[in-house]
Design a protein around this motif. Structure first.
Motif, PDB file in Angstrom:
ATOM      1  N   UNK A  44       0.788  -1.143  -0.148  1.00 56.00           N
ATOM      2  CA  UNK A  44      -0.125  -0.096   0.078  1.00 56.00           C
ATOM      3  C   UNK A  44       0.807   1.249  -0.040  1.00 56.00           C
ATOM      4  N   UNK A  45       1.903   1.204   0.927  1.00 57.26           N
ATOM      5  CA  UNK A  45       2.969   2.534   0.862  1.00 57.26           C
ATOM      6  C   UNK A  45       3.339   2.685  -0.319  1.00 57.26           C
ATOM      7  N   UNK A  46       3.791   1.513  -1.076  1.00 56.88           N
ATOM      8  CA  UNK A  46       4.559   1.772  -2.391  1.00 56.88           C
ATOM      9  C   UNK A  46       3.565   2.219  -3.253  1.00 56.88           C
ATOM     10  N   UNK A  47       2.206   1.776  -3.429  1.00 57.95           N
ATOM     11  CA  UNK A  47       1.450   2.108  -4.291  1.00 57.95           C
ATOM     12  C   UNK A  47       1.041   3.534  -4.224  1.00 57.95           C
ATOM     13  N   UNK A  48       0.796   4.058  -2.882  1.00 52.45           N
ATOM     14  CA  UNK A  48       0.302   5.659  -2.575  1.00 52.45           C
ATOM     15  C   UNK A  48       1.616   6.571  -3.006  1.00 52.45           C
ATOM     16  N   UNK A  49       2.880   5.968  -2.417  1.00 56.46           N
ATOM     17  CA  UNK A  49       3.960   6.586  -2.789  1.00 56.46           C
ATOM     18  C   UNK A  49       4.125   6.985  -4.070  1.00 56.46           C
ATOM     19  N   UNK A  50       3.953   6.055  -5.119  1.00 57.01           N
ATOM     20  CA  UNK A  50       4.283   5.980  -6.451  1.00 57.01           C
ATOM     21  C   UNK A  50       3.398   7.280  -7.017  1.00 57.01           C
ATOM     22  N   UNK A  51       2.097   6.924  -6.583  1.00 55.13           N
ATOM     23  CA  UNK A  51       1.101   7.765  -7.110  1.00 55.13           C
ATOM     24  C   UNK A  51       1.289   9.255  -6.801  1.00 55.13           C
ATOM     25  N   UNK A  52       1.934   9.672  -5.388  1.00 52.69           N
ATOM     26  CA  UNK A  52       2.224  10.896  -4.959  1.00 52.69           C
ATOM     27  C   UNK A  52       3.296  11.705  -5.799  1.00 52.69           C
ATOM     28  N   UNK A  53       4.184  10.650  -6.147  1.00 50.91           N
ATOM     29  CA  UNK A  53       5.464  11.250  -6.775  1.00 50.91           C
ATOM     30  C   UNK A  53       5.001  11.749  -8.087  1.00 50.91           C
ATOM     31  N   UNK A  54       4.010  10.832  -8.709  1.00 50.68           N
ATOM     32  CA  UNK A  54       3.716  11.225 -10.133  1.00 50.68           C
ATOM     33  C   UNK A  54       2.821  12.442 -10.189  1.00 50.68           C
ATOM     34  N   UNK A  55       2.131  12.685  -9.126  1.00 49.17           N
ATOM     35  CA  UNK A  55       1.238  13.962  -8.863  1.00 49.17           C
ATOM     36  C   UNK A  55       1.978  15.258  -8.568  1.00 49.17           C
ATOM     37  N   UNK A  56       2.931  14.834  -7.714  1.00 49.38           N
ATOM     38  CA  UNK A  56       3.686  16.092  -7.173  1.00 49.38           C
ATOM     39  C   UNK A  56       5.278  15.855  -7.477  1.00 49.38           C
ATOM     40  N   UNK A  57       5.799  16.027  -8.680  1.00 48.59           N
ATOM     41  CA  UNK A  57       7.054  15.673  -9.051  1.00 48.59           C
ATOM     42  C   UNK A  57       8.284  16.395  -8.167  1.00 48.59           C
ATOM     43  N   UNK A  58       7.872  17.579  -7.465  1.00 46.98           N
ATOM     44  CA  UNK A  58       8.768  18.120  -6.720  1.00 46.98           C
ATOM     45  C   UNK A  58       9.362  17.154  -5.484  1.00 46.98           C
ATOM     46  N   UNK A  59       8.396  16.303  -5.106  1.00 41.61           N
ATOM     47  CA  UNK A  59       8.484  15.264  -3.550  1.00 41.61           C
ATOM     48  C   UNK A  59       9.511  14.417  -3.986  1.00 41.61           C
ATOM     49  N   UNK A  60      10.464  14.051  -3.246  1.00 42.18           N
ATOM     50  CA  UNK A  60      11.496  13.089  -3.085  1.00 42.18           C
ATOM     51  C   UNK A  60      11.237  12.001  -2.036  1.00 42.18           C
ATOM     52  N   UNK A  61      11.094  10.924  -2.121  1.00 44.60           N
ATOM     53  CA  UNK A  61      10.725   9.940  -0.923  1.00 44.60           C
ATOM     54  C   UNK A  61      11.961   9.841  -0.055  1.00 44.60           C
ATOM     55  N   UNK A  62      12.114   9.878   1.168  1.00 48.29           N
ATOM     56  CA  UNK A  62      12.954   9.833   1.982  1.00 48.29           C
ATOM     57  C   UNK A  62      12.715   9.174   3.273  1.00 48.29           C
ATOM     58  N   UNK A  63      13.324   8.030   3.397  1.00 48.36           N
ATOM     59  CA  UNK A  63      12.924   7.028   4.505  1.00 48.36           C
ATOM     60  C   UNK A  63      13.516   7.485   5.980  1.00 48.36           C
ATOM     61  N   UNK A  64      14.387   8.181   5.980  1.00 44.66           N
ATOM     62  CA  UNK A  64      15.009   8.441   7.399  1.00 44.66           C
ATOM     63  C   UNK A  64      14.406   9.517   8.127  1.00 44.66           C
ATOM     64  N   UNK A  65      14.410  10.602   7.323  1.00 44.57           N
ATOM     65  CA  UNK A  65      13.955  11.866   8.054  1.00 44.57           C
ATOM     66  C   UNK A  65      13.101  12.725   7.060  1.00 44.57           C
ATOM     67  N   UNK A  66      11.858  12.209   6.688  1.00 43.18           N
ATOM     68  CA  UNK A  66      11.105  13.049   5.756  1.00 43.18           C
ATOM     69  C   UNK A  66      10.421  14.019   6.428  1.00 43.18           C
ATOM     70  N   UNK A  67      10.091  15.265   5.563  1.00 42.76           N
ATOM     71  CA  UNK A  67       9.420  16.429   6.215  1.00 42.76           C
ATOM     72  C   UNK A  67       7.912  16.046   6.632  1.00 42.76           C
ATOM     73  N   UNK A  68       7.647  15.153   5.771  1.00 40.61           N
ATOM     74  CA  UNK A  68       5.986  14.806   6.172  1.00 40.61           C
ATOM     75  C   UNK A  68       5.838  13.193   5.856  1.00 40.61           C
ATOM     76  N   UNK A  69       5.103  12.818   6.853  1.00 37.88           N
ATOM     77  CA  UNK A  69       5.133  11.243   6.724  1.00 37.88           C
ATOM     78  C   UNK A  69       3.353  11.203   6.341  1.00 37.88           C
ATOM     79  N   UNK A  70       3.278  10.624   5.241  1.00 41.84           N
ATOM     80  CA  UNK A  70       1.778  10.464   4.949  1.00 41.84           C
ATOM     81  C   UNK A  70       1.404   9.168   5.517  1.00 41.84           C
ATOM     82  N   UNK A  71       0.392   9.187   6.170  1.00 39.85           N
ATOM     83  CA  UNK A  71      -0.199   7.883   6.870  1.00 39.85           C
ATOM     84  C   UNK A  71      -1.273   7.292   6.295  1.00 39.85           C
ATOM     85  N   UNK A  72      -1.302   6.228   5.960  1.00 38.43           N
ATOM     86  CA  UNK A  72      -2.649   5.237   5.496  1.00 38.43           C
ATOM     87  C   UNK A  72      -3.030   4.257   6.492  1.00 38.43           C
ATOM     88  N   UNK A  73      -4.318   4.435   7.007  1.00 39.13           N
ATOM     89  CA  UNK A  73      -4.681   3.400   7.913  1.00 39.13           C
ATOM     90  C   UNK A  73      -5.893   2.649   7.479  1.00 39.13           C
TER      91      UNK A  73
END
Ligand code: ATP
Ligand code: MG
Length: 389
Positions: free
Chosen positions: A125-154
């Motif tokens: 789920x995280x991969x799918x959502x992350x991939x989609x967000x990167x497509x919609x917001x090309x300025x975003x870089x995934x960052x596993x250690x110290x991201x500015x925002x953590x998008x949470x899916x429950x």
């Protein structure tokens, strides 16, 4: 887009058999407080309370502010409600978190899947959502250690939720689960903080205020009621018993040695507060005393004032510096009221050289000059009760 508040329970999840009692109390508190601002449904499941708006235009901001002041909740997430369908989750995540994601460069997605029947695993789920967000917001870089925002899916039982993480809740234990305490509430900085700290540990509060009209003004009393009103936003309904204190103070002034004024006055306060506490089903007293802050708060002085009551006296700020107390006063919203200039009864007949090392013999000797019982009875007879919250 439909929103919901997910309120996360704290310490109470650890409480074994009591857990049920704690959750019931929390549910009642949330229902009661939210009812005042709008139409919400509250239900609890898996250490989370769901606060669901039942109207289109339910006031979510106000509901959020209320939930942040409920003891027992460690965090509150404002989330979008999604169908349990990966496409809906992805699209809603991109739309709902648009503003948040627009202002940062790095992010990651974290998923919690409590419904194990959902077709995808959490990492998928995280991969799918992350991939989609990167497509919609090309300025975003995934960052596993110290991201500015953590998008949470429950992914939960009936729905999935997306949000940008919790804001801190009040913490502590649900109001009323530890019993009732009677707070000696002055107009100062310390006692409201002391009350708040004990309410945070699950005590329901009552308040008692000693009022020396006309030596202290109506404004001074109103200030105390305003402080109680702020406390009530955290700990629920709160009744302040206002005790007429003028006669006691003038008797002390006229008959006792000056350096013992404050101590004898404080012994009256403790005795009367205990009587008020017993009448209102409280099991303890709470004061804002801080060791050695003033003459009446040396260990010797506290010993002589403590000796008049049988109930435990809780003094949560006893080991705190003024600055530490002020930090809490600012956080809980009492500071601006506390610093208004109206005088408290303690300062009306302040001796020039108060006794810092009183002895019990001397205190008793001074007190023998007064009809203690009659003065207490008279004061208790004249009380006025005001309920806030
Ligand atoms: P505060 O900031 O809470 O007024 P303080 O540092 O001024 O405290 P004191 O005035 O000596 O200290 O009071 C010690 C405690 O006694 C207060 O924290 C409060 O709990 C209680 N107290 C003092 N005055 C009153 C009053 N008029 N009515 C009720 N309680 C009082
Ligand atoms: Mg004071």
């Amino acid at each position: 887009m439909k929103e919901i508040l997910l309120c996360k329970c704290g310490e109470l999840v650890l409480k074994g058999l009591n857990r049920r009692k704690f959750e019931d109390r929390l549910q009642k508190t949330l229902n009661w407080r939210l009812k005042k601002v709008g139409n919400f449904k509250v239900h609890g499941c898996q250490s989370t309370f769901y606060v669901e708006p039942l109207d289109e235009n339910a006031p979510m901001d106000e509901a959020m502010e209320i939930c942040r002041r409920v003891f027992g909740l460690v965090g509150v997430c404002r989330a979008a409600v999604c169908e349990k369908d990966i496409r809906d989750i992805k699209e809603k995540a991109a739309l709902y978190l648009k503003d948040l994601l627009g202002g940062v460069r790095t992010y990651k997605v974290e998923t919690k899947r409590s419904d194990k029947r959902f077709a995808l695993t959490s990492p998928q789920i995280s991969r799918e959502v992350g991939g989609y967000l990167s497509d919609v917001y090309p300025h975003l870089k995934p960052h596993m250690d110290d991201p500015q925002v953590t998008v949470r899916v429950e992914v939960r039982e009936n729905y999935a939720f997306v949000h940008g993480g919790p804001v801190p809740g009040a913490g502590g234990l649900p109001t009323g689960t530890s019993g009732r305490g009677m707070l000696l509430l002055s107009g100062g900085i310390d006692s409201p903080v002391a009350g708040w700290m004990m309410a945070k540990r699950g005590l329901e509060l009552g308040g008692v205020h000693f009022f020396s009209y006309p030596y202290t003004s109506q404004e001074a009393k109103q200030k105390v009621l305003d402080l109680a009103d702020v406390l009530a936003k955290w700990c629920g309904k709160l009744t302040v018993t206002v005790v007429p204190f003028t006669h006691i103070q003038t008797e002390i002034r006229d008959k006792c040695k000056e350096d013992y004024f404050t101590l004898i006055m404080r012994r009256f306060m403790m005795r009367i507060a205990e009587q008020v506490a017993i009448r209102q089903d409280c099991q303890c007293l709470i004061t804002g005393e801080s060791l050695a802050q003033v003459a009446s708060q040396t260990v010797q002085a506290i010993n002589t004032t403590n000796a008049v009551c049988d109930m435990p006296v809780l003094r949560p700020v006893i080991g705190m510096d003024k600055e530490e107390i002020i930090t809490i006063a600012r956080r809980i919203g009492t500071m601006d009221i506390s610093i208004l200039p109206y005088e408290d009864c303690c300062t009306v007949f302040t001796p020039k050289h108060p006794q810092t090392k009183p002895t019990m013999e001397k205190v008793l000797e001074e007190e023998r000059k007064l009809d203690v019982e009659a003065l207490i009875a008279e004061a208790l007879e004249g009380v006025e009760k005001v309920t806030l919250g």
